[in-house]
Design a protein around this motif. Structure first.
Motif, PDB file in Angstrom:
ATOM      1  N   THR A 131       0.853  -1.181   0.000  1.00 53.36           N
ATOM      2  CA  THR A 131       0.000   0.000   0.000  1.00 53.36           C
ATOM      3  C   THR A 131       0.890   1.233   0.000  1.00 53.36           C
ATOM      4  OG1 THR A 131      -0.149   0.104   2.406  1.00 53.36           O
ATOM      5  CG2 THR A 131      -1.850  -1.167   1.253  1.00 53.36           C
ATOM      6  N   ARG A 143       1.793  10.301  -9.379  1.00 48.98           N
ATOM      7  CA  ARG A 143       2.265   9.871 -10.706  1.00 48.98           C
ATOM      8  C   ARG A 143       3.396   8.850 -10.593  1.00 48.98           C
ATOM      9  NH1 ARG A 143       1.089  15.231 -11.575  1.00 48.98           N
ATOM     10  NH2 ARG A 143       3.239  15.946 -11.400  1.00 48.98           N
ATOM     11  N   GLU A 146       1.726   5.602  -9.707  1.00 47.59           N
ATOM     12  CA  GLU A 146       1.022   5.061 -10.879  1.00 47.59           C
ATOM     13  C   GLU A 146       1.996   4.442 -11.875  1.00 47.59           C
ATOM     14  OE1 GLU A 146      -3.035   7.463 -11.730  1.00 47.59           O
ATOM     15  OE2 GLU A 146      -1.205   8.665 -11.940  1.00 47.59           O
ATOM     16  N   GLY A 149       2.929   1.058 -11.028  1.00 45.46           N
ATOM     17  CA  GLY A 149       1.884   0.043 -11.056  1.00 45.46           C
ATOM     18  C   GLY A 149       0.883   0.089  -9.911  1.00 45.46           C
ATOM     19  N   PHE A 150       0.939   1.121  -9.072  1.00 51.38           N
ATOM     20  CA  PHE A 150      -0.043   1.267  -8.002  1.00 51.38           C
ATOM     21  C   PHE A 150      -1.344   1.804  -8.582  1.00 51.38           C
ATOM     22  CE2 PHE A 150       3.634   0.805  -5.419  1.00 51.38           C
ATOM     23  CZ  PHE A 150       3.219   0.504  -4.128  1.00 51.38           C
ATOM     24  N   LEU A 151      -2.458   1.414  -7.953  1.00 51.70           N
ATOM     25  CA  LEU A 151      -3.782   1.851  -8.358  1.00 51.70           C
ATOM     26  C   LEU A 151      -4.460   2.551  -7.190  1.00 51.70           C
ATOM     27  CD1 LEU A 151      -4.924  -1.447 -10.105  1.00 51.70           C
ATOM     28  CD2 LEU A 151      -4.064   0.628 -11.221  1.00 51.70           C
ATOM     29  N   TYR A 152      -5.274   3.548  -7.493  1.00 51.62           N
ATOM     30  CA  TYR A 152      -6.024   4.240  -6.446  1.00 51.62           C
ATOM     31  C   TYR A 152      -7.116   3.329  -5.902  1.00 51.62           C
ATOM     32  CZ  TYR A 152      -3.715   8.644  -7.315  1.00 51.62           C
ATOM     33  OH  TYR A 152      -2.761   9.631  -7.420  1.00 51.62           O
ATOM     34  N   THR A 153      -7.309   3.367  -4.588  1.00 51.01           N
ATOM     35  CA  THR A 153      -8.347   2.563  -3.946  1.00 51.01           C
ATOM     36  C   THR A 153      -9.640   3.340  -3.777  1.00 51.01           C
ATOM     37  OG1 THR A 153      -7.734   3.263  -1.714  1.00 51.01           O
ATOM     38  CG2 THR A 153      -6.596   1.313  -2.611  1.00 51.01           C
ATOM     39  N   MET A 173      -3.372   4.104  -2.169  1.00 47.89           N
ATOM     40  CA  MET A 173      -3.138   3.319  -3.368  1.00 47.89           C
ATOM     41  C   MET A 173      -2.690   1.910  -2.969  1.00 47.89           C
ATOM     42  SD  MET A 173      -1.227   6.227  -5.696  1.00 47.89           S
ATOM     43  CE  MET A 173      -1.557   5.462  -7.292  1.00 47.89           C
ATOM     44  N   TRP A 175      -0.746  -1.870  -4.641  1.00 47.54           N
ATOM     45  CA  TRP A 175      -0.064  -2.617  -5.703  1.00 47.54           C
ATOM     46  C   TRP A 175      -0.195  -4.091  -5.384  1.00 47.54           C
ATOM     47  CZ3 TRP A 175       4.367  -5.712  -4.890  1.00 47.54           C
ATOM     48  CH2 TRP A 175       4.922  -6.261  -6.057  1.00 47.54           C
TER      49      TRP A 175
END
Length: 177
Positions: A131, A143, A146, A149-153, A173, A175
């Motif tokens: 996280t 950025r 992102e 490879g992290f994504l917003y939760t 975020m 991963w």
């Protein structure tokens, strides 16, 4: 059961992630004594002096390697340029946090260090998820996450920033390996 290296070194194309030591105290104090860096973190004080750097190095040396790992980010030509750490807390997956000294912003070092730490976390530390969070007023950090490879939760938390002496909204975020 995985065996945790006492002082791993993670190498990327331009960087080495390694444990900070006494030889790094002066450089850390110089690099981290920047309000623009400290105000984008929860734990870093500002001003950040030699005593803070010494305390940081000692705290890292006593971390439980099964629950936390902090690396100095060292560039092949510039020497230390920042710090990245992974640690377990109340979340189900370990959290990652980082900072890069201002003279080295915009060169991709944060993304490269983060990607190296993620490979280490999945292979050596056997973690399947990480996280992270960034303050809402720090989209550049979002950025970086992102790109790695992290994504917003969709979760936004309030956290107390020592350098701001105030709460700040943190966009969370995740991963997944």
């Amino acid at each position: 059961m995985c065996v945790i290296e006492p002082a791993p070194v993670v190498e990327t194309r331009r960087l080495a992630l390694r444990s900070p030591g006494a030889q790094d105290v002066s450089r850390l104090a110089t690099l981290a004594n920047d309000a623009a860096i400290a105000r984008m973190t929860l734990r870093m004080p500002h001003p950040f002096g030699v005593a803070d750097a010494e305390e940081f190095v000692l705290r890292v040396a006593t971390q439980d390697p099964a629950r936390a790992r902090t690396f100095l980010i060292e560039h092949e030509n510039h020497g230390p340029v920042g710090v990245i750490g992974l640690f377990e807390d109340a979340d189900p997956a370990p959290e990652v946090g980082y900072w890069i000294a201002r003279p080295f912003w915009g060169r991709g070092y944060a993304t490269e260090a983060l990607q190296g730490a993620m490979v280490w976390a999945s292979k050596a530390w056997k973690r399947r998820a990480l996280t992270a969070g960034h303050f809402s007023d720090n989209p550049a950090s979002g950025r970086v996450l992102e790109k790695a490879g992290f994504l917003y939760t969709g979760e936004v938390r309030k956290g107390f920033s020592r350098a701001r002496n105030a709460e700040a909204e943190t966009r969370r975020m995740v991963w997944l390996a």
